[in-house]
Write an enzyme that holds these catalytic residues in place. Structure first.
Site, PDB file in Angstrom:
ATOM      1  N   MET A  18       0.850  -1.198   0.000  1.00 29.64           N
ATOM      2  CA  MET A  18       0.000   0.000   0.000  1.00 29.64           C
ATOM      3  C   MET A  18       0.881   1.242   0.000  1.00 29.64           C
ATOM      4  O   MET A  18       1.629   1.490   0.954  1.00 29.64           O
ATOM      5  CB  MET A  18      -0.932   0.000   1.233  1.00 29.64           C
ATOM      6  CG  MET A  18      -2.086  -0.987   1.115  1.00 29.64           C
ATOM      7  SD  MET A  18      -3.218  -0.886   2.514  1.00 29.64           S
ATOM      8  CE  MET A  18      -2.305  -1.764   3.780  1.00 29.64           C
ATOM      9  N   CYS A 102      -2.566  -1.214 -10.253  1.00 27.56           N
ATOM     10  CA  CYS A 102      -2.822   0.174  -9.842  1.00 27.56           C
ATOM     11  C   CYS A 102      -3.783   0.857 -10.824  1.00 27.56           C
ATOM     12  O   CYS A 102      -3.527   0.917 -12.024  1.00 27.56           O
ATOM     13  CB  CYS A 102      -1.514   0.950  -9.752  1.00 27.56           C
ATOM     14  SG  CYS A 102      -1.805   2.653  -9.271  1.00 27.56           S
ATOM     15  N   ASN A 203      -7.177 -11.639  -2.736  1.00 31.43           N
ATOM     16  CA  ASN A 203      -7.173 -10.298  -2.140  1.00 31.43           C
ATOM     17  C   ASN A 203      -8.483  -9.558  -2.418  1.00 31.43           C
ATOM     18  O   ASN A 203      -9.024  -9.631  -3.511  1.00 31.43           O
ATOM     19  CB  ASN A 203      -5.976  -9.509  -2.710  1.00 31.43           C
ATOM     20  CG  ASN A 203      -5.975  -8.043  -2.321  1.00 31.43           C
ATOM     21  OD1 ASN A 203      -5.961  -7.172  -3.182  1.00 31.43           O
ATOM     22  ND2 ASN A 203      -5.983  -7.752  -1.034  1.00 31.43           N
TER      23      ASN A 203
HETATM   24  C1  LIG Z   1      -3.802   3.393   0.571  1.00 26.57           C
HETATM   25  C2  LIG Z   1      -3.665   2.251  -0.406  1.00 26.57           C
HETATM   26  C3  LIG Z   1      -2.524   2.158  -1.173  1.00 26.57           C
HETATM   27  C4  LIG Z   1      -2.360   1.093  -2.075  1.00 26.57           C
HETATM   28  N1  LIG Z   1      -1.184   0.970  -2.765  1.00 26.57           N
HETATM   29  C5  LIG Z   1      -0.956  -0.147  -3.517  1.00 26.57           C
HETATM   30  C6  LIG Z   1       0.328  -0.404  -4.102  1.00 26.57           C
HETATM   31  O1  LIG Z   1       1.278   0.375  -3.948  1.00 26.57           O
HETATM   32  N2  LIG Z   1       0.475  -1.542  -4.828  1.00 26.57           N
HETATM   33  C7  LIG Z   1      -0.558  -2.435  -5.016  1.00 26.57           C
HETATM   34  O2  LIG Z   1      -0.372  -3.464  -5.678  1.00 26.57           O
HETATM   35  N3  LIG Z   1      -1.761  -2.216  -4.465  1.00 26.57           N
HETATM   36  C8  LIG Z   1      -1.982  -1.126  -3.711  1.00 26.57           C
HETATM   37  N4  LIG Z   1      -3.180  -0.952  -3.091  1.00 26.57           N
HETATM   38  C9  LIG Z   1      -4.219  -2.002  -3.230  1.00 26.57           C
HETATM   39  C10 LIG Z   1      -4.101  -3.036  -2.092  1.00 26.57           C
HETATM   40  O3  LIG Z   1      -2.860  -3.704  -2.162  1.00 26.57           O
HETATM   41  C11 LIG Z   1      -5.236  -4.068  -2.180  1.00 26.57           C
HETATM   42  O4  LIG Z   1      -5.163  -4.728  -3.409  1.00 26.57           O
HETATM   43  C12 LIG Z   1      -6.617  -3.435  -2.052  1.00 26.57           C
HETATM   44  O5  LIG Z   1      -6.658  -2.484  -1.001  1.00 26.57           O
HETATM   45  C13 LIG Z   1      -7.696  -4.516  -1.811  1.00 26.57           C
HETATM   46  O6  LIG Z   1      -7.432  -5.226  -0.642  1.00 26.57           O
HETATM   47  P1  LIG Z   1      -8.213  -4.919   0.744  1.00 26.57           P
HETATM   48  O7  LIG Z   1      -9.670  -5.064   0.460  1.00 26.57           O
HETATM   49  O8  LIG Z   1      -7.682  -5.951   1.694  1.00 26.57           O
HETATM   50  O9  LIG Z   1      -7.869  -3.514   1.121  1.00 26.57           O
HETATM   51  C14 LIG Z   1      -3.379   0.111  -2.225  1.00 26.57           C
HETATM   52  C15 LIG Z   1      -4.542   0.238  -1.449  1.00 26.57           C
HETATM   53  C16 LIG Z   1      -4.689   1.281  -0.551  1.00 26.57           C
HETATM   54  C17 LIG Z   1      -5.948   1.371   0.277  1.00 26.57           C
END
Ligand SMILES: Cc1cc2nc3c(=O)[nH]c(=O)nc-3n(C[C@H](O)[C@H](O)[C@H](O)COP(=O)(O)O)c2cc1C
Length: 318
Positions: A18, A102, A203
């Protein structure tokens, strides 16, 4: 336990990469609470080969964090493969992960991140180039299910990626245009798991043990990756492990939260400039303190602090 390439993974709970969150201090905290695998924030391939100091600082990690993956994004196979080799030569992470998920326009308009889901030939060229440049460690991929609901490509892409030599795929069950709206569709995680022989990491929308269990039972994925569920809640990993093994390790009380906040702030000061540490402490504390009695009062007080010692003082008084 399972393996990604030759890397042993002890816990099926992964901290999602993230941006702006999974820096060294937060990764250490999550690891201490049982995360089986952690990733850096995504880092720009261009920034790496230009040796941009800020970009290179985002890659630094400690041995305590292993196994760790460095996640990269880029649109040019030559640049991204050079950046992967640079990362391997200079940092020696356990794996390198390519970001095909992304959805942010700043990234996708140049053809990076989830834009690759629109053209699997680009994805193929980038992935093959990275695998070729760094044969020493596993190359993995994190992606979304497709650009939009009319163009779901995760299973097709997964089969292609496995053939190219990718060693694991993390799949966020949303399309790129969906951003974070609606629910993650776990059907595509299940479909991918049935189609490939490499580990699949599910995920999307896992916030507790019940979600973890449902996702694993339903999709049969090898591991579960948690993002937003870990914000201000790094003990989510420990709590799920406790449920799996029926242990009793009570964490969600105010003392643990305060102790963890202080540990987190100390890690920030050790690793970053004071001003940056203050900003990040405020961000994480607004998550950590959510839901506690009078938390809005403390959060407001913390927002006015100009140094970390004042923040710690307020925390100790809670
Ligand atoms: C603040 C934030 C930053 C994120 N940055 C990235 C990142 O740098 N690389 C990536 O693959 N996913 C990024 N994501 C996506 C998360 O890795 C993940 O796929 C997404 O939040 C869904 O999972 P969750 O429901 O458990 O949050 C980001 C998500 C959030 C909320």
């Amino acid at each position: 336990m399972f393996k990604i390439g030759n890397i042993k993974i002890e816990s099926p709970l992964f901290l999602a990469p993230m941006a702006g969150v999974t820096d060294h201090p937060f990764r250490v905290i999550c690891k201490r609470f049982g995360a089986g695998m952690v990733y850096t924030e995504f880092v720009s391939a261009d920034g790496i080969i230009r040796e941009n100091e800020k970009t290179l600082n985002m890659i630094k990690f400690s041995d305590e964090e292993r196994p760790i993956g460095v996640q990269i994004f880029g649109d040019d196979p030559e640049v991204i493969s050079k950046s992967a080799k640079y990362i391997y030569d200079n940092f020696k992470p356990d794996l390198i992960d390519i970001n095909y998920g992304c959805p942010v326009p700043k990234v996708t308009k140049k053809g990076a991140g989830s834009a690759a889901l629109k053209d699997l030939c680009i994805m193929e060229d980038i992935t093959a180039a990275v695998i070729d440049a760094v044969p020493q460690i596993p190359i993995t991929v994190k992606m979304r299910v497709g650009w939009d609901s009319e163009n779901i490509v995760s299973t097709k892409a997964g089969i292609l990626l496995e053939k190219l030599g990718v060693k694991a795929i993390a799949l966020h069950g949303r399309t790129s245009t969906q951003l974070y709206k609606g629910k993650a569709n776990w059907d595509y995680i299940k479909e991918l798991k049935e189609a490939v022989n490499i580990p699949v990491i599910g995920n999307g929308d896992v916030l507790n043990y019940a979600d973890f269990n449902n996702m694993r039972e339903y999709t049969k994925c090898d591991a579960v990756m948690i993002g937003r569920g870990a914000l201000g809640n790094p003990w989510i990993f420990r709590n799920i492990i406790d449920e799996i093994f029926s242990e009793d390790y009570k964490i969600n009380n105010l003392d643990t939260v305060k102790k963890t906040c202080i540990e987190h702030i100390k890690l920030l000061i050790e690793n970053k400039a004071e001003k940056v540490s203050v900003g990040l402490s405020k961000k994480h504390l607004s998550w950590y303190l959510k839901g506690f009695k009078n938390s809005s009062i403390y959060r407001k007080e913390i927002m006015y602090c100009e140094n970390v010692n004042d923040i710690i003082k307020i925390l100790k008084n809670i």
